[in-house]
Design a protein around this motif. Sequence first.
Motif, PDB file in Angstrom:
ATOM      1  N   ALA A 179      -8.250  34.162  61.637  1.00  0.00           N
ATOM      2  CA  ALA A 179      -6.851  33.817  61.875  1.00  0.00           C
ATOM      3  C   ALA A 179      -6.409  32.654  60.999  1.00  0.00           C
ATOM      4  CB  ALA A 179      -6.659  33.473  63.354  1.00  0.00           C
ATOM      5  N   ASP A 180      -7.363  31.793  60.649  1.00  0.00           N
ATOM      6  CA  ASP A 180      -7.023  30.590  59.887  1.00  0.00           C
ATOM      7  C   ASP A 180      -7.333  30.692  58.399  1.00  0.00           C
ATOM      8  OD1 ASP A 180      -6.248  29.270  62.260  1.00  0.00           O
ATOM      9  OD2 ASP A 180      -8.361  28.813  62.674  1.00  0.00           O
ATOM     10  N   GLU A 181      -8.221  31.613  58.026  1.00  0.00           N
ATOM     11  CA  GLU A 181      -8.692  31.648  56.638  1.00  0.00           C
ATOM     12  C   GLU A 181      -8.600  33.047  56.039  1.00  0.00           C
ATOM     13  OE1 GLU A 181      -9.553  29.245  54.719  1.00  0.00           O
ATOM     14  OE2 GLU A 181      -9.746  27.571  56.125  1.00  0.00           O
ATOM     15  N   ASN A 182      -8.154  33.088  54.786  1.00  0.00           N
ATOM     16  CA  ASN A 182      -8.133  34.336  54.029  1.00  0.00           C
ATOM     17  C   ASN A 182      -9.257  34.287  52.991  1.00  0.00           C
ATOM     18  OD1 ASN A 182      -7.528  36.667  52.629  1.00  0.00           O
ATOM     19  ND2 ASN A 182      -5.937  35.691  51.388  1.00  0.00           N
ATOM     20  N   TYR A 183     -10.410  34.842  53.374  1.00  0.00           N
ATOM     21  CA  TYR A 183     -11.553  34.809  52.471  1.00  0.00           C
ATOM     22  C   TYR A 183     -11.471  35.890  51.391  1.00  0.00           C
ATOM     23  CZ  TYR A 183     -13.662  31.475  55.666  1.00  0.00           C
ATOM     24  OH  TYR A 183     -13.907  30.352  56.426  1.00  0.00           O
ATOM     25  N   ASP A 184     -10.547  36.841  51.565  1.00  0.00           N
ATOM     26  CA  ASP A 184     -10.375  37.884  50.550  1.00  0.00           C
ATOM     27  C   ASP A 184     -10.029  37.297  49.184  1.00  0.00           C
ATOM     28  OD1 ASP A 184     -10.902  39.803  52.392  1.00  0.00           O
ATOM     29  OD2 ASP A 184      -8.846  40.557  52.577  1.00  0.00           O
ATOM     30  N   GLU A 185      -9.409  36.115  49.181  1.00  0.00           N
ATOM     31  CA  GLU A 185      -8.988  35.536  47.896  1.00  0.00           C
ATOM     32  C   GLU A 185     -10.167  35.264  46.980  1.00  0.00           C
ATOM     33  OE1 GLU A 185      -7.369  31.551  47.968  1.00  0.00           O
ATOM     34  OE2 GLU A 185      -8.187  31.205  49.976  1.00  0.00           O
ATOM     35  N   TYR A 186     -11.360  35.102  47.555  1.00  0.00           N
ATOM     36  CA  TYR A 186     -12.530  34.816  46.730  1.00  0.00           C
ATOM     37  C   TYR A 186     -13.175  36.101  46.184  1.00  0.00           C
ATOM     38  CZ  TYR A 186     -11.685  30.414  49.032  1.00  0.00           C
ATOM     39  OH  TYR A 186     -11.078  29.277  49.512  1.00  0.00           O
ATOM     40  N   LEU A 187     -12.501  37.220  46.430  1.00  0.00           N
ATOM     41  CA  LEU A 187     -12.903  38.499  45.838  1.00  0.00           C
ATOM     42  C   LEU A 187     -11.827  39.031  44.900  1.00  0.00           C
ATOM     43  CD1 LEU A 187     -14.335  40.086  49.107  1.00  0.00           C
ATOM     44  CD2 LEU A 187     -15.681  39.273  47.151  1.00  0.00           C
ATOM     45  N   ASP A 188     -10.743  38.293  44.793  1.00  0.00           N
ATOM     46  CA  ASP A 188      -9.623  38.713  43.952  1.00  0.00           C
ATOM     47  C   ASP A 188      -9.800  38.163  42.535  1.00  0.00           C
ATOM     48  OD1 ASP A 188      -6.647  39.761  43.883  1.00  0.00           O
ATOM     49  OD2 ASP A 188      -6.656  37.803  42.881  1.00  0.00           O
ATOM     50  N   GLU A 189      -9.748  39.046  41.551  1.00  0.00           N
ATOM     51  CA  GLU A 189     -10.032  38.666  40.176  1.00  0.00           C
ATOM     52  C   GLU A 189      -9.131  37.541  39.676  1.00  0.00           C
ATOM     53  OE1 GLU A 189      -9.406  42.339  38.192  1.00  0.00           O
ATOM     54  OE2 GLU A 189     -11.235  43.282  38.952  1.00  0.00           O
ATOM     55  N   TYR A 190      -7.845  37.663  39.953  1.00  0.00           N
ATOM     56  CA  TYR A 190      -6.905  36.700  39.377  1.00  0.00           C
ATOM     57  C   TYR A 190      -6.887  35.380  40.145  1.00  0.00           C
ATOM     58  CZ  TYR A 190      -5.614  40.336  36.185  1.00  0.00           C
ATOM     59  OH  TYR A 190      -5.671  41.281  35.186  1.00  0.00           O
ATOM     60  N   ARG A 191      -7.218  35.443  41.443  1.00  0.00           N
ATOM     61  CA  ARG A 191      -7.378  34.187  42.188  1.00  0.00           C
ATOM     62  C   ARG A 191      -8.614  33.444  41.696  1.00  0.00           C
ATOM     63  NH1 ARG A 191      -6.582  29.485  43.848  1.00  0.00           N
ATOM     64  NH2 ARG A 191      -7.277  28.902  45.951  1.00  0.00           N
ATOM     65  N   LEU A 192      -9.688  34.172  41.453  1.00  0.00           N
ATOM     66  CA  LEU A 192     -10.892  33.549  40.908  1.00  0.00           C
ATOM     67  C   LEU A 192     -10.614  32.944  39.533  1.00  0.00           C
ATOM     68  CD1 LEU A 192     -13.516  36.267  41.895  1.00  0.00           C
ATOM     69  CD2 LEU A 192     -13.345  33.965  42.876  1.00  0.00           C
ATOM     70  N   LYS A 193      -9.841  33.666  38.716  1.00  0.00           N
ATOM     71  CA  LYS A 193      -9.494  33.159  37.388  1.00  0.00           C
ATOM     72  C   LYS A 193      -8.736  31.839  37.492  1.00  0.00           C
ATOM     73  CE  LYS A 193      -6.970  34.306  33.146  1.00  0.00           C
ATOM     74  NZ  LYS A 193      -6.183  35.333  32.426  1.00  0.00           N
ATOM     75  N   SER A 194      -7.803  31.760  38.427  1.00  0.00           N
ATOM     76  CA  SER A 194      -7.013  30.528  38.566  1.00  0.00           C
ATOM     77  C   SER A 194      -7.878  29.357  39.010  1.00  0.00           C
ATOM     78  CB  SER A 194      -5.857  30.738  39.548  1.00  0.00           C
ATOM     79  OG  SER A 194      -6.320  30.842  40.884  1.00  0.00           O
ATOM     80  N   ILE A 195      -8.868  29.623  39.874  1.00  0.00           N
ATOM     81  CA  ILE A 195      -9.774  28.553  40.314  1.00  0.00           C
ATOM     82  C   ILE A 195     -10.623  28.076  39.141  1.00  0.00           C
ATOM     83  CG2 ILE A 195     -11.722  27.981  41.820  1.00  0.00           C
ATOM     84  CD1 ILE A 195     -10.630  30.052  43.819  1.00  0.00           C
ATOM     85  N   ILE A 196     -11.106  29.017  38.346  1.00  0.00           N
ATOM     86  CA  ILE A 196     -11.937  28.646  37.182  1.00  0.00           C
ATOM     87  C   ILE A 196     -11.122  27.834  36.185  1.00  0.00           C
ATOM     88  CG2 ILE A 196     -13.186  29.569  35.195  1.00  0.00           C
ATOM     89  CD1 ILE A 196     -13.896  31.995  37.032  1.00  0.00           C
ATOM     90  N   LYS A 197      -9.895  28.265  35.912  1.00  0.00           N
ATOM     91  CA  LYS A 197      -9.049  27.535  34.968  1.00  0.00           C
ATOM     92  C   LYS A 197      -8.744  26.128  35.486  1.00  0.00           C
ATOM     93  CE  LYS A 197      -7.288  28.843  31.646  1.00  0.00           C
ATOM     94  NZ  LYS A 197      -7.744  28.756  30.241  1.00  0.00           N
ATOM     95  N   LYS A 198      -8.598  26.017  36.786  1.00  0.00           N
ATOM     96  CA  LYS A 198      -8.245  24.727  37.380  1.00  0.00           C
ATOM     97  C   LYS A 198      -9.399  23.729  37.289  1.00  0.00           C
ATOM     98  CE  LYS A 198      -6.696  22.661  41.745  1.00  0.00           C
ATOM     99  NZ  LYS A 198      -6.299  22.933  43.147  1.00  0.00           N
ATOM    100  N   TYR A 199     -10.593  24.187  37.599  1.00  0.00           N
ATOM    101  CA  TYR A 199     -11.715  23.256  37.736  1.00  0.00           C
ATOM    102  C   TYR A 199     -12.723  23.300  36.588  1.00  0.00           C
ATOM    103  CZ  TYR A 199     -10.308  22.650  42.634  1.00  0.00           C
ATOM    104  OH  TYR A 199      -9.615  22.362  43.769  1.00  0.00           O
ATOM    105  N   SER A 200     -12.848  24.427  35.922  1.00  0.00           N
ATOM    106  CA  SER A 200     -13.975  24.609  35.004  1.00  0.00           C
ATOM    107  C   SER A 200     -13.556  25.040  33.606  1.00  0.00           C
ATOM    108  CB  SER A 200     -14.945  25.655  35.590  1.00  0.00           C
ATOM    109  OG  SER A 200     -15.339  25.295  36.894  1.00  0.00           O
ATOM    110  N   ASP A 201     -12.325  24.761  33.234  1.00  0.00           N
ATOM    111  CA  ASP A 201     -11.820  25.225  31.944  1.00  0.00           C
ATOM    112  C   ASP A 201     -12.572  24.600  30.772  1.00  0.00           C
ATOM    113  OD1 ASP A 201      -9.959  26.920  30.604  1.00  0.00           O
ATOM    114  OD2 ASP A 201      -8.829  25.160  29.995  1.00  0.00           O
TER     115      ASP A 201
END
Length: 545
Positions: A179-201
């Motif tokens: 109810a509080d968390e959407n863990y699907d985002e960590y399986l989404d290609e473009y969400r993962l891409k945005s996290i990588i660009k943000k922290y590990s570019d």
Amino acid sequence: MKQTKQFQAESKRLLDLMVNSIYTHKEIFLRELISNASDAIDKIYYAALSDDTVSFNQDDYYITITPDKESRTLKISDTGIGMTRQELEDNLGIIARSGSFAFKNENKLKDGYDIIGQFGVGFYSAFMVSDTVTVVSKALGSSEAYRWESSGADSYTIESCNKASVGTDIILKIRGNSADENYDEYLDEYRLKSIIKKYSDFIRYPIKMNFTKSRLKDGSESEYEEYKEEQTVNSMVPIWKKNKSELTDEDYDNFYSEKHFGFDKPIKHIHINAEGTVSYKSILFIPEKMPYDFYTREYEKGLELYSNGVLIMHRCPELLPDYFSFVKGIVDSEDLSLNISREMLQHDRQLNLIAKNIKNKIKNELEETLKNDRELYEEFYKSFGLQLKYGVYSDFGSNKEFLQSLLMFYSSKEKKMVTLDEYISRMPEEQKYIYYAAGESVERIEKMPQTELLLDKGYEILFFTDDVDEFAIKMITTYKDKEFKSVSSGDLGINREEGEDSSDAENAENKELFDFMKEMLSGRVTSVKASKILKNHPVCLSTEG
């Protein structure tokens, strides 16, 4: 044969922290795992520098991110140095072999942002988003591979397995949505891409992902088909080679975190692009908090040293004086040889010029902060003021002229920290000395009888509450032609009004009493006499000076 082993006590506590996480920054687990993967590749690079049997072709080294929505798994793979069975147990079964849990309690950490990335616990952040974590690893030079697995309870399993190539795969079984968390985002290609660009570019090895795309089917004008295309997600352009105008404060903060310089946020960054006698680029960070191991043997002073983007040394201590050893960052110079040794570095003229320039840049930044953002400087000084004072005292006071303008002490008049310049600016014309009082705390010093006369005359007193304070001041001896004087000194250099000082007469009148007291205190005092400085207290101790 599969073996089940128990986590050590601290590991259990931290795992419980992760499994039952209420942290708001769960996405940082990916940054931590990518940074660990990058470190694993770096280790092969380090090995190649000293071992002729190890080759390093940069094209062969990369990190791969593979989400699978059907199986709800996310795999982070690297072609790094891998881990032996013992290394898997040491690295994943024990948390940093130190007091991380005590540190967490002492600092009353609010969320994972304050602990993940410290003490080698970044791996455990995977449990914030995973039901099960599996690690498959094959070490460089080993014919065996091993599988480590845990569901974040009290134990983990470890067994032999098959793996064709050297490196490590980390497979996360992503949790189901709540109810509080959407863990699907960590399986989404473009969400993962945005996290990588943000922290590990700025990770300097390619981070590769397959992205789902669509195209017209052959021979069709309207029917589309999906296909996968591999892309490198990160720019791999080192942040220090970019123009300052291209970068934001968030870029610098992310680089600081990605490099594991600390998990606090730096209070200042210094971006240097120097050209001239020696050319180099550098990014320096002044941390917010002192590292937990700062005053231990394990603490590594120094900056990362590169030659034209190629890492020469993980920590180069010659680039920083001890009193600025809290500074983190990197230096990249085309003028340095890739083959330079640690012994040669100590005598390298170009490196010495870089170190001198960096030292001055740090001081200038601190002085600017003191001048323009007093509150921020005072926060910095709470963490690192002690180190500056050690710098004044060490090396027989050779650095005192350089550092003394950065010092602060608590003021009896201002009831806050003040600089020596501020003290001097308020001195009455007739005041001869800079007065100080040493004690365990401000509260204890305020009750000292030796301060009475000075305070009554309106003179400001600096309160010394650190053990090193008096040693540092004795190295400085004078500041802008004003000598320092302890309130415990027998002669405070105060001109008293005529008739006010009757101590000589009192000494003569009470000679027998004072001689008796001196005899009773034999070995503890050199003399007993009437005081020139007491007002409301009956007695005090003073020195001859």
